[in-house]
Design a protein around this motif. Structure first.
Motif, PDB file in Angstrom:
ATOM      1  N   ILE A 213     -25.480  11.295 -11.979  1.00  0.00           N
ATOM      2  CA  ILE A 213     -24.506  10.831 -12.968  1.00  0.00           C
ATOM      3  C   ILE A 213     -23.191  11.608 -12.876  1.00  0.00           C
ATOM      4  N   PRO A 214     -23.195  12.959 -12.920  1.00  0.00           N
ATOM      5  CA  PRO A 214     -21.916  13.669 -12.752  1.00  0.00           C
ATOM      6  C   PRO A 214     -21.257  13.398 -11.408  1.00  0.00           C
ATOM      7  N   LEU A 215     -22.071  13.274 -10.360  1.00  0.00           N
ATOM      8  CA  LEU A 215     -21.507  13.042  -9.033  1.00  0.00           C
ATOM      9  C   LEU A 215     -20.806  11.696  -8.957  1.00  0.00           C
ATOM     10  N   LYS A 216     -21.351  10.697  -9.618  1.00  0.00           N
ATOM     11  CA  LYS A 216     -20.708   9.371  -9.622  1.00  0.00           C
ATOM     12  C   LYS A 216     -19.351   9.422 -10.310  1.00  0.00           C
ATOM     13  N   PHE A 217     -19.285  10.090 -11.448  1.00  0.00           N
ATOM     14  CA  PHE A 217     -18.007  10.213 -12.151  1.00  0.00           C
ATOM     15  C   PHE A 217     -16.980  10.957 -11.300  1.00  0.00           C
ATOM     16  N   LEU A 218     -17.394  12.072 -10.724  1.00  0.00           N
ATOM     17  CA  LEU A 218     -16.466  12.912  -9.959  1.00  0.00           C
ATOM     18  C   LEU A 218     -15.982  12.208  -8.692  1.00  0.00           C
ATOM     19  N   VAL A 219     -16.908  11.656  -7.927  1.00  0.00           N
ATOM     20  CA  VAL A 219     -16.537  11.034  -6.659  1.00  0.00           C
ATOM     21  C   VAL A 219     -15.747   9.752  -6.885  1.00  0.00           C
ATOM     22  N   SER A 220     -16.062   9.006  -7.939  1.00  0.00           N
ATOM     23  CA  SER A 220     -15.297   7.791  -8.241  1.00  0.00           C
ATOM     24  C   SER A 220     -13.848   8.131  -8.569  1.00  0.00           C
ATOM     25  N   GLY A 221     -13.636   9.140  -9.433  1.00  0.00           N
ATOM     26  CA  GLY A 221     -12.276   9.549  -9.757  1.00  0.00           C
ATOM     27  C   GLY A 221     -11.544  10.086  -8.553  1.00  0.00           C
ATOM     28  N   PHE A 222     -12.228  10.869  -7.743  1.00  0.00           N
ATOM     29  CA  PHE A 222     -11.629  11.435  -6.534  1.00  0.00           C
ATOM     30  C   PHE A 222     -11.186  10.331  -5.578  1.00  0.00           C
ATOM     31  N   SER A 223     -12.055   9.374  -5.330  1.00  0.00           N
ATOM     32  CA  SER A 223     -11.764   8.343  -4.324  1.00  0.00           C
ATOM     33  C   SER A 223     -10.684   7.384  -4.786  1.00  0.00           C
ATOM     34  N   LEU A 224     -10.703   6.973  -6.055  1.00  0.00           N
ATOM     35  CA  LEU A 224      -9.678   6.025  -6.517  1.00  0.00           C
ATOM     36  C   LEU A 224      -8.301   6.674  -6.514  1.00  0.00           C
ATOM     37  N   SER A 225      -8.213   7.928  -6.905  1.00  0.00           N
ATOM     38  CA  SER A 225      -6.924   8.613  -6.915  1.00  0.00           C
ATOM     39  C   SER A 225      -6.416   8.840  -5.497  1.00  0.00           C
ATOM     40  N   LEU A 226      -7.308   9.250  -4.605  1.00  0.00           N
ATOM     41  CA  LEU A 226      -6.902   9.500  -3.224  1.00  0.00           C
ATOM     42  C   LEU A 226      -6.436   8.215  -2.547  1.00  0.00           C
ATOM     43  N   SER A 227      -7.134   7.113  -2.799  1.00  0.00           N
ATOM     44  CA  SER A 227      -6.764   5.852  -2.156  1.00  0.00           C
ATOM     45  C   SER A 227      -5.404   5.362  -2.618  1.00  0.00           C
ATOM     46  N   THR A 228      -5.105   5.494  -3.915  1.00  0.00           N
ATOM     47  CA  THR A 228      -3.804   5.043  -4.410  1.00  0.00           C
ATOM     48  C   THR A 228      -2.672   5.942  -3.905  1.00  0.00           C
ATOM     49  N   CYS A 229      -2.915   7.242  -3.859  1.00  0.00           N
ATOM     50  CA  CYS A 229      -1.886   8.155  -3.343  1.00  0.00           C
ATOM     51  C   CYS A 229      -1.599   7.901  -1.869  1.00  0.00           C
ATOM     52  N   LEU A 230      -2.651   7.686  -1.086  1.00  0.00           N
ATOM     53  CA  LEU A 230      -2.450   7.439   0.339  1.00  0.00           C
ATOM     54  C   LEU A 230      -1.770   6.100   0.580  1.00  0.00           C
ATOM     55  N   THR A 231      -2.077   5.115  -0.255  1.00  0.00           N
ATOM     56  CA  THR A 231      -1.393   3.824  -0.131  1.00  0.00           C
ATOM     57  C   THR A 231       0.096   3.979  -0.383  1.00  0.00           C
ATOM     58  N   ALA A 232       0.448   4.811  -1.355  1.00  0.00           N
ATOM     59  CA  ALA A 232       1.864   5.029  -1.664  1.00  0.00           C
ATOM     60  C   ALA A 232       2.582   5.753  -0.539  1.00  0.00           C
ATOM     61  N   LEU A 233       1.888   6.649   0.146  1.00  0.00           N
ATOM     62  CA  LEU A 233       2.516   7.396   1.231  1.00  0.00           C
ATOM     63  C   LEU A 233       2.557   6.610   2.542  1.00  0.00           C
ATOM     64  N   ASP A 234       1.635   5.678   2.705  1.00  0.00           N
ATOM     65  CA  ASP A 234       1.543   4.902   3.944  1.00  0.00           C
ATOM     66  C   ASP A 234       2.296   3.581   3.786  1.00  0.00           C
ATOM     67  N   VAL A 235       3.583   3.679   3.565  1.00  0.00           N
ATOM     68  CA  VAL A 235       4.422   2.503   3.342  1.00  0.00           C
ATOM     69  C   VAL A 235       5.028   2.048   4.663  1.00  0.00           C
ATOM     70  N   ARG A 236       4.970   0.751   4.906  1.00  0.00           N
ATOM     71  CA  ARG A 236       5.582   0.193   6.112  1.00  0.00           C
ATOM     72  C   ARG A 236       7.031  -0.200   5.827  1.00  0.00           C
ATOM     73  N   HIS A 237       7.739  -0.519   6.904  1.00  0.00           N
ATOM     74  CA  HIS A 237       9.165  -0.821   6.772  1.00  0.00           C
ATOM     75  C   HIS A 237       9.416  -2.098   5.986  1.00  0.00           C
ATOM     76  N   ASP A 238       8.436  -3.029   5.964  1.00  0.00           N
ATOM     77  CA  ASP A 238       8.624  -4.295   5.256  1.00  0.00           C
ATOM     78  C   ASP A 238       7.967  -4.299   3.878  1.00  0.00           C
ATOM     79  N   ASP A 239       7.498  -3.154   3.402  1.00  0.00           N
ATOM     80  CA  ASP A 239       6.855  -3.078   2.086  1.00  0.00           C
ATOM     81  C   ASP A 239       7.890  -2.904   0.986  1.00  0.00           C
ATOM     82  N   ASP A 240       7.551  -3.420  -0.190  1.00  0.00           N
ATOM     83  CA  ASP A 240       8.288  -3.160  -1.416  1.00  0.00           C
ATOM     84  C   ASP A 240       7.268  -3.145  -2.549  1.00  0.00           C
ATOM     85  N   PHE A 241       7.730  -3.063  -3.797  1.00  0.00           N
ATOM     86  CA  PHE A 241       6.789  -2.948  -4.912  1.00  0.00           C
ATOM     87  C   PHE A 241       5.930  -4.204  -5.077  1.00  0.00           C
TER      88      PHE A 241
END
Length: 268
Positions: A213-241
């Motif tokens: 149970i604690p591991l699910k909470f921790l890993v879920s928060g870790f993965s969702l935050s990491l994925s959104t941050c990496l998506t923001a940093l991995d922007v292509r030249h044709d991307d916008d909001f």
């Protein structure tokens, strides 16, 4: 024959592009996750600006998602906990209610719902803020000044939302149990005191649940935050909001579902 061969080559090229994209995203996530853990262990990386970023994100994620978590927990407690106790009592299976509540609510439902709340309240905010810096070329300016965006933004935000996910997960679980108990007590389905009810529910937990149970909470928060941050940093030249926000939301949702399914299979 030439047309058939060309058609097959086009299909194989499409499969190859999709496979490369999936593998690339997976490898980036794994390497970034390892980087967050390793860099967080170094005391020298926790400069004043990094600490401020951590605490501001933690306050925003936990404080901003608290009301939503309480309301969602109350609704789930009414819809799931109360109904489970009521119908199992009618069926003569009241003894199985506590184990079912732990299995369905705390182990399976709570991590997913809390993660979705954090994704909407904090993950998308990080995506918008970091995406704006990337699209506006401010990230390049920071790198030119010798500031690592990964240490400055990604590491503290990921760790802060990980802590927030565990905190809100506990709040959600308690609120669900208390609201479900209140409904059952009002309907005279159960007559035991609240503390006895909570003791019986937690007593139905298996030893593996104290890890899962604690591991699910921790890993879920870790993965969702990491994925959104990496998506923001991995922007292509044709991307916008208009393309960045849906992409970040889908990557966050995919991270939540993959993590919960994988941990659910691992811990049975």
């Amino acid at each position: 024959m030439t047309e058939v061969k060309l058609f097959l080559l086009q299909r194989l090229a499409t499969i190859g592009r999709v496979t490369r994209r999936i593998l690339r995203a997976t490898l980036i996530m794994l390497s970034a996750a390892w980087g967050v853990v390793i860099e967080a262990l170094s005391v020298g990386n926790w400069r004043r600006t990094v600490r401020l970023e951590f605490w501001s994100t933690l306050v925003q994620a936990t404080g901003g998602g608290l009301i939503s978590t309480l309301v969602t927990g109350a609704l789930v407690g009414f819809a799931l906990v109360a109904q489970t106790i009521y119908w199992l009592g009618i069926a003569g299976m009241a003894d199985a209610a506590n184990a079912l509540i732990i299995t369905i609510l705390v182990r399976e439902v709570a991590p997913v719902l809390v993660s979705i709340i954090l994704l909407g309240r904090s993950g998308m905010l990080s995506l918008a803020q970091l995406g704006q810096l990337t699209l506006g070329r401010e990230m390049r300016v920071l790198r030119g000044m010798g500031i690592d965006p990964f240490l400055m933004f990604v590491m503290p935000r990921v760790l802060a939302i990980t802590v927030s996910a565990f905190t809100l997960g506990v709040v959600f679980s308690v609120m669900s149990l208390v609201s479900g108990y209140a409904v059952c007590r009002f309907e005279s389905v159960i007559s035991v005191p609240l503390w006895t009810f909570l003791y019986e529910v937690t007593g139905a937990m298996q030893p593996i649940d104290y890890l899962a149970i604690p591991l699910k909470f921790l890993v879920s928060g870790f993965s969702l935050s990491l994925s959104t941050c990496l998506t923001a940093l991995d922007v292509r030249h044709d991307d916008d909001f208009s393309t960045l926000l849906p992409k970040g939301f889908m990557s966050g949702m995919l991270a939540i579902l993959v993590v919960n399914v994988a941990l659910g299979i691992t811990f049975g």
